[in-house]
Scaffold this motif. Structure first.
Motif, PDB file in Angstrom:
ATOM      1  N   PHE A 279      24.540 -16.687 -12.252  1.00 47.60           N
ATOM      2  CA  PHE A 279      23.977 -16.580 -11.240  1.00 47.60           C
ATOM      3  C   PHE A 279      22.397 -16.185 -10.899  1.00 47.60           C
ATOM      4  O   PHE A 279      21.906 -16.704 -11.744  1.00 47.60           O
ATOM      5  N   GLY A 280      22.190 -15.937  -9.959  1.00 53.11           N
ATOM      6  CA  GLY A 280      20.667 -16.373  -9.112  1.00 53.11           C
ATOM      7  C   GLY A 280      19.836 -15.031  -9.780  1.00 53.11           C
ATOM      8  O   GLY A 280      21.051 -13.904 -10.318  1.00 53.11           O
ATOM      9  N   SER A 281      19.238 -15.093  -9.147  1.00 48.97           N
ATOM     10  CA  SER A 281      17.757 -14.070  -9.905  1.00 48.97           C
ATOM     11  C   SER A 281      18.026 -12.652  -8.698  1.00 48.97           C
ATOM     12  O   SER A 281      17.741 -11.278  -9.036  1.00 48.97           O
ATOM     13  N   GLY A 282      18.809 -13.159  -7.609  1.00 48.25           N
ATOM     14  CA  GLY A 282      19.136 -11.786  -6.551  1.00 48.25           C
ATOM     15  C   GLY A 282      18.081 -11.432  -5.780  1.00 48.25           C
ATOM     16  O   GLY A 282      16.189 -11.805  -5.667  1.00 48.25           O
TER      17      GLY A 282
ATOM     18  N   LEU B 221      23.421 -10.899  -5.192  1.00 46.25           N
ATOM     19  CA  LEU B 221      23.731 -12.097  -6.571  1.00 46.25           C
ATOM     20  C   LEU B 221      24.957 -12.326  -5.812  1.00 46.25           C
ATOM     21  O   LEU B 221      25.711 -12.783  -5.885  1.00 46.25           O
TER      22      LEU B 221
ATOM     23  N   PHE C 103      27.072  -5.557 -18.735  1.00 45.03           N
ATOM     24  CA  PHE C 103      28.625  -5.166 -17.326  1.00 45.03           C
ATOM     25  C   PHE C 103      29.389  -6.025 -18.102  1.00 45.03           C
ATOM     26  O   PHE C 103      29.707  -6.882 -18.856  1.00 45.03           O
TER      27      PHE C 103
ATOM     28  N   ARG D 285      13.767 -13.326  -2.871  1.00 45.52           N
ATOM     29  CA  ARG D 285      13.577 -12.256  -3.748  1.00 45.52           C
ATOM     30  C   ARG D 285      13.194 -11.029  -3.179  1.00 45.52           C
ATOM     31  O   ARG D 285      14.792  -9.456  -3.396  1.00 45.52           O
ATOM     32  N   TYR D 286      13.011 -10.878  -2.432  1.00 46.19           N
ATOM     33  CA  TYR D 286      12.562  -9.281  -1.292  1.00 46.19           C
ATOM     34  C   TYR D 286      12.931 -10.273   0.183  1.00 46.19           C
ATOM     35  O   TYR D 286      11.763 -10.953   0.320  1.00 46.19           O
TER      36      TYR D 286
ATOM     37  N   ALA E 112      15.592  -6.754 -11.717  1.00 45.88           N
ATOM     38  CA  ALA E 112      14.834  -8.282 -11.068  1.00 45.88           C
ATOM     39  C   ALA E 112      15.222  -9.554 -11.746  1.00 45.88           C
ATOM     40  O   ALA E 112      14.369 -10.521 -11.464  1.00 45.88           O
ATOM     41  N   GLU E 113      16.442  -9.702 -12.682  1.00 49.81           N
ATOM     42  CA  GLU E 113      17.203 -11.204 -12.636  1.00 49.81           C
ATOM     43  C   GLU E 113      18.485 -10.555 -12.426  1.00 49.81           C
ATOM     44  O   GLU E 113      18.953  -9.711 -12.197  1.00 49.81           O
ATOM     45  N   GLY E 114      19.206 -11.691 -12.626  1.00 45.39           N
ATOM     46  CA  GLY E 114      20.169 -11.774 -12.432  1.00 45.39           C
ATOM     47  C   GLY E 114      20.919 -11.589 -13.999  1.00 45.39           C
ATOM     48  O   GLY E 114      20.434 -11.965 -15.047  1.00 45.39           O
ATOM     49  N   PRO E 115      22.303 -11.606 -13.837  1.00 43.79           N
ATOM     50  CA  PRO E 115      22.902 -11.327 -15.241  1.00 43.79           C
ATOM     51  C   PRO E 115      23.518 -12.385 -15.719  1.00 43.79           C
ATOM     52  O   PRO E 115      23.588 -13.733 -15.280  1.00 43.79           O
TER      53      PRO E 115
ATOM     54  N   MET F 129      21.454  -4.960  -4.188  1.00 43.73           N
ATOM     55  CA  MET F 129      20.794  -6.148  -4.495  1.00 43.73           C
ATOM     56  C   MET F 129      22.001  -7.241  -4.286  1.00 43.73           C
ATOM     57  O   MET F 129      23.081  -6.348  -4.679  1.00 43.73           O
TER      58      MET F 129
ATOM     59  N   TYR G 260      28.474  -8.620 -19.669  1.00 46.00           N
ATOM     60  CA  TYR G 260      27.435  -9.759 -19.220  1.00 46.00           C
ATOM     61  C   TYR G 260      25.891  -8.767 -19.551  1.00 46.00           C
ATOM     62  O   TYR G 260      26.627  -7.656 -19.077  1.00 46.00           O
TER      63      TYR G 260
ATOM     64  N   LYS H 110      22.075  -7.997 -18.068  1.00 45.14           N
ATOM     65  CA  LYS H 110      21.718  -7.614 -17.055  1.00 45.14           C
ATOM     66  C   LYS H 110      19.891  -6.442 -17.369  1.00 45.14           C
ATOM     67  O   LYS H 110      19.746  -5.899 -17.360  1.00 45.14           O
TER      68      LYS H 110
END
Lengths: 114, 113
Positions: free
Chosen positions: A105-108, A90, B89, A9-10, B41-44, A88, B36, B38
């Motif tokens: 998408f993933g959470s980034g 993604l 987005f 995540r980070y 701290a989460e993905g879209p 960030m 999308y 968002k």
């Protein structure tokens, strides 16, 4: 539900380090993508892959490379991290020919390069 | 050169009223458009889409309108709720391009009580 998992995540890395960002999806999707998100710029495509070992450059590939050795895994590599790669990141995946459902998408991964 | 533009970086709306988010595009070859949402701290997450053969698509409180001649689409949220507060987005795609999506810069929506 399809799940896209990004390993971190980070992350905090030093300038010049080689950085690996990992992404795994569990629904047998052919297409995988790496984007970076920056304020005022939205999501910009770095690289994508439409099959194992296949890759295509996106809009901003400079300073990055990718690897797709297995269908479920798509790795983004920063060859020599620089401060302007703080962002960030993604990862996303999609089934071939299903654009009407978009990507998952993933959470980034929030990467900071110091 | 940005092919997909969201010219409003932010929008503030009162709960219960309509939210209208706008998006313009320049590439006439785009034939599929998506929105999308968002959270931090989460993905879209995918919200709603529209094909270029339609001019409107509805899903509950969300409606997307497409004006091909103006190369413009909009997302309407009615009624707006505090949980709708997020960054939205707009994205566009061209057939035969490996489902590659081109995204706009995003609009931050704040719905206040």
């Amino acid at each position: 539900d399809v799940k896209v998992t990004q390993s971190s995540r980070y992350l905090v890395k030093r300038t010049g380090e080689k950085v690996f960002l990992e992404c795994v999806q569990d629904m047998d999707h052919e297409n995988m993508f790496w984007y970076r998100q920056d304020p005022g710029l939205g999501l910009r495509l770095i690289y994508f892959s439409y099959d194992v070992k296949m890759k295509e450059k996106g809009d901003i590939p400079e300073g990055y490379s990718v690897s797709r050795e297995k269908k479920e895994r798509f790795s983004l590599i920063l060859e020599s991290a620089s401060t302007n790669q703080t962002s960030m990141y993604l990862c996303a995946s999609s089934l071939r020919g299903t654009i009407n459902y978009g990507y998952t998408f993933g959470s980034g991964t929030r990467l900071t390069v110091v | 050169d940005q092919q997909v533009k969201q010219n409003s970086p932010s929008l503030s709306v009162q709960e219960g009223r309509i939210s209208i988010l706008n998006c313009d595009y320049t590439n006439s070859m785009f034939d599929y458009f998506l929105w999308y949402k968002k959270y931090p701290a989460e993905g879209p997450t995918f919200l709603i889409s529209i094909s270029s053969i339609k001019d409107k698509n509805e899903d509950g409180r969300f409606t997307v309108f497409l004006n091909k001649s103006a190369k413009h689409l909009s997302l309407h949220i009615v009624p707006s709720q505090p949980g709708d507060s997020a960054v939205y987005f707009c994205a566009a795609s061209q057939s035969g391009g490996y489902n590659k999506l081109i995204f706009g810069a995003g609009t931050r929506l704040a719905v206040h009580p």
